[in-house]
Design a protein around this motif. Structure first.
Motif, PDB file in Angstrom:
ATOM      1  N   VAL A 115      -2.685  -4.196  -4.570  1.00 35.29           N
ATOM      2  CA  VAL A 115      -3.689  -3.773  -5.549  1.00 35.29           C
ATOM      3  C   VAL A 115      -4.001  -4.916  -6.509  1.00 35.29           C
ATOM      4  O   VAL A 115      -3.117  -5.700  -6.876  1.00 35.29           O
ATOM      5  CB  VAL A 115      -3.211  -2.539  -6.343  1.00 35.29           C
ATOM      6  N   GLU A 116      -5.258  -5.012  -6.910  1.00 27.93           N
ATOM      7  CA  GLU A 116      -5.681  -6.049  -7.840  1.00 27.93           C
ATOM      8  C   GLU A 116      -5.086  -5.823  -9.237  1.00 27.93           C
ATOM      9  O   GLU A 116      -4.581  -6.744  -9.862  1.00 27.93           O
ATOM     10  CB  GLU A 116      -7.208  -6.079  -7.928  1.00 27.93           C
ATOM     11  N   ASP A 117      -5.149  -4.577  -9.708  1.00 29.67           N
ATOM     12  CA  ASP A 117      -4.651  -4.243 -11.034  1.00 29.67           C
ATOM     13  C   ASP A 117      -3.200  -3.778 -10.918  1.00 29.67           C
ATOM     14  O   ASP A 117      -2.922  -2.692 -10.409  1.00 29.67           O
ATOM     15  CB  ASP A 117      -5.514  -3.142 -11.649  1.00 29.67           C
ATOM     16  N   LYS A 118      -2.274  -4.601 -11.373  1.00 28.97           N
ATOM     17  CA  LYS A 118      -0.851  -4.302 -11.216  1.00 28.97           C
ATOM     18  C   LYS A 118      -0.404  -3.099 -12.037  1.00 28.97           C
ATOM     19  O   LYS A 118       0.683  -2.562 -11.803  1.00 28.97           O
ATOM     20  CB  LYS A 118      -0.005  -5.522 -11.611  1.00 28.97           C
ATOM     21  N   SER A 119      -1.216  -2.669 -12.980  1.00 30.63           N
ATOM     22  CA  SER A 119      -0.850  -1.517 -13.801  1.00 30.63           C
ATOM     23  C   SER A 119      -1.342  -0.197 -13.200  1.00 30.63           C
ATOM     24  O   SER A 119      -1.118   0.867 -13.780  1.00 30.63           O
ATOM     25  CB  SER A 119      -1.410  -1.667 -15.222  1.00 30.63           C
ATOM     26  N   THR A 120      -1.992  -0.269 -12.035  1.00 32.13           N
ATOM     27  CA  THR A 120      -2.465   0.952 -11.392  1.00 32.13           C
ATOM     28  C   THR A 120      -1.284   1.821 -10.968  1.00 32.13           C
ATOM     29  O   THR A 120      -0.421   1.371 -10.201  1.00 32.13           O
ATOM     30  CB  THR A 120      -3.312   0.618 -10.147  1.00 32.13           C
ATOM     31  N   PRO A 121      -1.199   3.065 -11.450  1.00 31.88           N
ATOM     32  CA  PRO A 121      -0.054   3.905 -11.079  1.00 31.88           C
ATOM     33  C   PRO A 121      -0.200   4.453  -9.668  1.00 31.88           C
ATOM     34  O   PRO A 121      -1.310   4.672  -9.174  1.00 31.88           O
ATOM     35  CB  PRO A 121      -0.109   5.040 -12.111  1.00 31.88           C
ATOM     36  N   VAL A 122       0.925   4.650  -9.009  1.00 28.71           N
ATOM     37  CA  VAL A 122       0.943   5.288  -7.695  1.00 28.71           C
ATOM     38  C   VAL A 122       1.213   6.771  -7.924  1.00 28.71           C
ATOM     39  O   VAL A 122       2.330   7.171  -8.241  1.00 28.71           O
ATOM     40  CB  VAL A 122       2.027   4.666  -6.794  1.00 28.71           C
ATOM     41  N   ILE A 123       0.179   7.590  -7.781  1.00 31.63           N
ATOM     42  CA  ILE A 123       0.292   9.021  -8.032  1.00 31.63           C
ATOM     43  C   ILE A 123       0.210   9.730  -6.684  1.00 31.63           C
ATOM     44  O   ILE A 123      -0.829  10.294  -6.305  1.00 31.63           O
ATOM     45  CB  ILE A 123      -0.801   9.513  -9.010  1.00 31.63           C
ATOM     46  N   TRP A 124       1.291   9.652  -5.944  1.00 31.40           N
ATOM     47  CA  TRP A 124       1.354  10.209  -4.591  1.00 31.40           C
ATOM     48  C   TRP A 124       2.515  11.188  -4.497  1.00 31.40           C
ATOM     49  O   TRP A 124       3.516  11.061  -5.206  1.00 31.40           O
ATOM     50  CB  TRP A 124       1.557   9.112  -3.546  1.00 31.40           C
ATOM     51  N   ARG A 125       2.402  12.107  -3.565  1.00 33.09           N
ATOM     52  CA  ARG A 125       3.513  12.993  -3.265  1.00 33.09           C
ATOM     53  C   ARG A 125       4.508  12.289  -2.335  1.00 33.09           C
ATOM     54  O   ARG A 125       4.193  11.268  -1.719  1.00 33.09           O
ATOM     55  CB  ARG A 125       3.007  14.293  -2.623  1.00 33.09           C
ATOM     56  N   GLY A 126       5.701  12.883  -2.255  1.00 34.30           N
ATOM     57  CA  GLY A 126       6.791  12.274  -1.499  1.00 34.30           C
ATOM     58  C   GLY A 126       6.446  11.875  -0.077  1.00 34.30           C
ATOM     59  O   GLY A 126       6.739  10.745   0.347  1.00 34.30           O
ATOM     60  N   PRO A 127       5.819  12.741   0.735  1.00 33.95           N
ATOM     61  CA  PRO A 127       5.520  12.361   2.127  1.00 33.95           C
ATOM     62  C   PRO A 127       4.618  11.141   2.230  1.00 33.95           C
ATOM     63  O   PRO A 127       4.784  10.318   3.145  1.00 33.95           O
ATOM     64  CB  PRO A 127       4.828  13.619   2.680  1.00 33.95           C
ATOM     65  N   ALA A 128       3.649  11.010   1.314  1.00 36.33           N
ATOM     66  CA  ALA A 128       2.766   9.844   1.350  1.00 36.33           C
ATOM     67  C   ALA A 128       3.540   8.569   1.034  1.00 36.33           C
ATOM     68  O   ALA A 128       3.340   7.519   1.666  1.00 36.33           O
ATOM     69  CB  ALA A 128       1.618  10.020   0.357  1.00 36.33           C
ATOM     70  N   ILE A 129       4.450   8.648   0.056  1.00 34.57           N
ATOM     71  CA  ILE A 129       5.269   7.492  -0.297  1.00 34.57           C
ATOM     72  C   ILE A 129       6.178   7.116   0.861  1.00 34.57           C
ATOM     73  O   ILE A 129       6.316   5.932   1.218  1.00 34.57           O
ATOM     74  CB  ILE A 129       6.093   7.789  -1.563  1.00 34.57           C
ATOM     75  N   ALA A 130       6.788   8.116   1.495  1.00 30.61           N
ATOM     76  CA  ALA A 130       7.669   7.857   2.634  1.00 30.61           C
ATOM     77  C   ALA A 130       6.898   7.204   3.778  1.00 30.61           C
ATOM     78  O   ALA A 130       7.413   6.312   4.464  1.00 30.61           O
ATOM     79  CB  ALA A 130       8.317   9.155   3.100  1.00 30.61           C
ATOM     80  N   SER A 131       5.654   7.625   3.978  1.00 30.53           N
ATOM     81  CA  SER A 131       4.825   7.037   5.038  1.00 30.53           C
ATOM     82  C   SER A 131       4.549   5.560   4.776  1.00 30.53           C
ATOM     83  O   SER A 131       4.583   4.733   5.691  1.00 30.53           O
ATOM     84  CB  SER A 131       3.506   7.812   5.152  1.00 30.53           C
ATOM     85  N   VAL A 132       4.290   5.217   3.510  1.00 32.50           N
ATOM     86  CA  VAL A 132       4.038   3.816   3.160  1.00 32.50           C
ATOM     87  C   VAL A 132       5.276   2.966   3.420  1.00 32.50           C
ATOM     88  O   VAL A 132       5.187   1.846   3.941  1.00 32.50           O
ATOM     89  CB  VAL A 132       3.590   3.705   1.687  1.00 32.50           C
ATOM     90  N   VAL A 133       6.444   3.500   3.078  1.00 28.30           N
ATOM     91  CA  VAL A 133       7.683   2.754   3.308  1.00 28.30           C
ATOM     92  C   VAL A 133       7.869   2.479   4.795  1.00 28.30           C
ATOM     93  O   VAL A 133       8.252   1.367   5.190  1.00 28.30           O
ATOM     94  CB  VAL A 133       8.884   3.524   2.734  1.00 28.30           C
ATOM     95  N   LYS A 134       7.576   3.447   5.634  1.00 28.95           N
ATOM     96  CA  LYS A 134       7.671   3.220   7.078  1.00 28.95           C
ATOM     97  C   LYS A 134       6.688   2.146   7.533  1.00 28.95           C
ATOM     98  O   LYS A 134       7.005   1.322   8.398  1.00 28.95           O
ATOM     99  CB  LYS A 134       7.429   4.529   7.837  1.00 28.95           C
ATOM    100  N   GLN A 135       5.491   2.140   6.937  1.00 24.99           N
ATOM    101  CA  GLN A 135       4.507   1.117   7.282  1.00 24.99           C
ATOM    102  C   GLN A 135       4.961  -0.274   6.837  1.00 24.99           C
ATOM    103  O   GLN A 135       4.643  -1.269   7.494  1.00 24.99           O
ATOM    104  CB  GLN A 135       3.153   1.452   6.665  1.00 24.99           C
ATOM    105  N   PHE A 136       5.688  -0.343   5.724  1.00 22.35           N
ATOM    106  CA  PHE A 136       6.226  -1.632   5.291  1.00 22.35           C
ATOM    107  C   PHE A 136       7.200  -2.197   6.327  1.00 22.35           C
ATOM    108  O   PHE A 136       7.448  -3.400   6.359  1.00 22.35           O
ATOM    109  CB  PHE A 136       6.930  -1.488   3.945  1.00 22.35           C
ATOM    110  N   TRP A 137       7.763  -1.326   7.140  1.00 18.01           N
ATOM    111  CA  TRP A 137       8.639  -1.773   8.225  1.00 18.01           C
ATOM    112  C   TRP A 137       7.853  -2.029   9.520  1.00 18.01           C
ATOM    113  O   TRP A 137       8.024  -3.062  10.163  1.00 18.01           O
ATOM    114  CB  TRP A 137       9.723  -0.722   8.470  1.00 18.01           C
ATOM    115  N   SER A 138       6.969  -1.113   9.873  1.00 18.44           N
ATOM    116  CA  SER A 138       6.310  -1.189  11.175  1.00 18.44           C
ATOM    117  C   SER A 138       5.077  -2.094  11.192  1.00 18.44           C
ATOM    118  O   SER A 138       4.751  -2.688  12.230  1.00 18.44           O
ATOM    119  CB  SER A 138       5.906   0.210  11.647  1.00 18.44           C
ATOM    120  N   ASP A 139       4.379  -2.207  10.064  1.00 19.87           N
ATOM    121  CA  ASP A 139       3.125  -2.965  10.035  1.00 19.87           C
ATOM    122  C   ASP A 139       3.281  -4.379   9.494  1.00 19.87           C
ATOM    123  O   ASP A 139       2.403  -5.222   9.706  1.00 19.87           O
ATOM    124  CB  ASP A 139       2.084  -2.233   9.185  1.00 19.87           C
ATOM    125  N   VAL A 140       4.369  -4.639   8.776  1.00 19.73           N
ATOM    126  CA  VAL A 140       4.576  -5.965   8.184  1.00 19.73           C
ATOM    127  C   VAL A 140       5.268  -6.874   9.202  1.00 19.73           C
ATOM    128  O   VAL A 140       6.198  -6.452   9.905  1.00 19.73           O
ATOM    129  CB  VAL A 140       5.415  -5.867   6.898  1.00 19.73           C
TER     130      VAL A 140
END
Length: 276
Positions: A115-140
């Motif tokens: 994100v460009e603005d580092k102060s942007t809050p992540v307002i997500w529910r648990g499953p969405a956050i968990a999905s991003v973490v998996k992508q940090f493993w599988s897509d990176v």
């Protein structure tokens, strides 16, 4: 849906699943990744310094000539990029996302690098956050890492469960602070890891003391710690104490944690090196 919430403990489960034993929720790494060891840094409570310990461990192993990366799984409270002075956004190509690089070559992936603005809050529910973490493993593309450290969010909820189930975690380091309440909560993290067959490498106590600059006396601001006795009770290693350090705080704020002369993680680094 029941399998998504599986805790692996079939003996106490009332769900009627098709599998026998633990299901396989593992997520494949990016085809171009080459990660030798995945180490989680966890605690059952926030505010004990997991991100700091994660960064110090990565720096300690990098100084030993080993290539390290940090997967920042604390999606709603990412602080790793700030400690390393990384401001630029990550890039990608047809094969995946390319992690950012610190001044001394530590690879970093964090939601704040998207994100460009580092102060942007992540307002997500648990499953969405968990999905991003998996992508940090599988897509990176973790092109080569002797150690990939995963900076976990506090507690034993969605993200720790996702990491333990989806990534090939070789062990965890538990972070605590001296208060009695924290020791109780850390025991919960230990029990979660044991129930899921994740090796516990040991405990590090953060904020253990402050050292007087005049006489060198160690002043225990939060009283006597309980991490060492907790480690003994569970038969795991006590990996040392990290003091409150104005110099370390200054370097973190300036994005220069890699330049901190750190003798406090020597025992933990030796433990990690023995896993090679």
């Amino acid at each position: 849906m029941a399998e998504e919430n599986c805790s692996y403990d079939c003996s106490s489960c009332e769900q009627k699943c098709d599998h026998e034993g633990a299901p396989d929720f593992s997520v494949p790494a990016n085809p171009l990744s080459n990660v030798r060891k995945v180490i989680g840094v966890v605690s059952g409570k926030g505010g004990v310094g997991k991100s700091l310990v994660t960064a110090l461990l990565a720096c300690a192993m990098q100084r030993k000539g080993l290539q390290c990366g940090i997967l920042d799984a604390d999606v709603t409270g990412p602080s790793i990029p700030r400690m390393f002075g990384i401001d630029s956004l990550v890039t990608s190509n047809a094969s995946g996302i390319i992690p950012a690089h610190s001044k001394r070559g530590i690879d970093v992936m964090s939601v704040n690098l998207l994100v460009e603005d580092k102060s942007t809050p992540v307002i997500w529910r648990g499953p969405a956050i968990a999905s991003v973490v998996k992508q940090f493993w599988s897509d990176v593309i973790w092109s080569y890492e002797d150690f990939l450290f995963v900076d976990m969010p506090p507690g034993t909820g969605d993200v720790p469960l996702t990491v333990f189930q989806s990534l090939p975690v070789d062990g965890i380091v538990i972070v605590t602070s001296p208060q009695e309440l924290v020791s109780m909560i850390v025991e919960k993290a230990m029990r979660m890891a044991k129930e899921m067959n994740i090796p516990i490498l040991g405990i590090i106590e953060n904020m253990s003391y402050v050292q007087c600059p005049e006489c060198g006396k160690k002043i225990k601001l939060f009283g006597e710690g309980h991490a060492e006795e907790t480690a003994k009770r569970y038969g795991i290693d006590f990996l040392g104490e990290i003091p409150l350090s104005p110099e370390l705080a200054r370097l973190c704020d300036a994005g220069n944690i890699e330049y901190f002369s750190d003798p406090f993680t020597d025992k933990a680094a030796a433990k990690l090196e023995s896993l090679k």
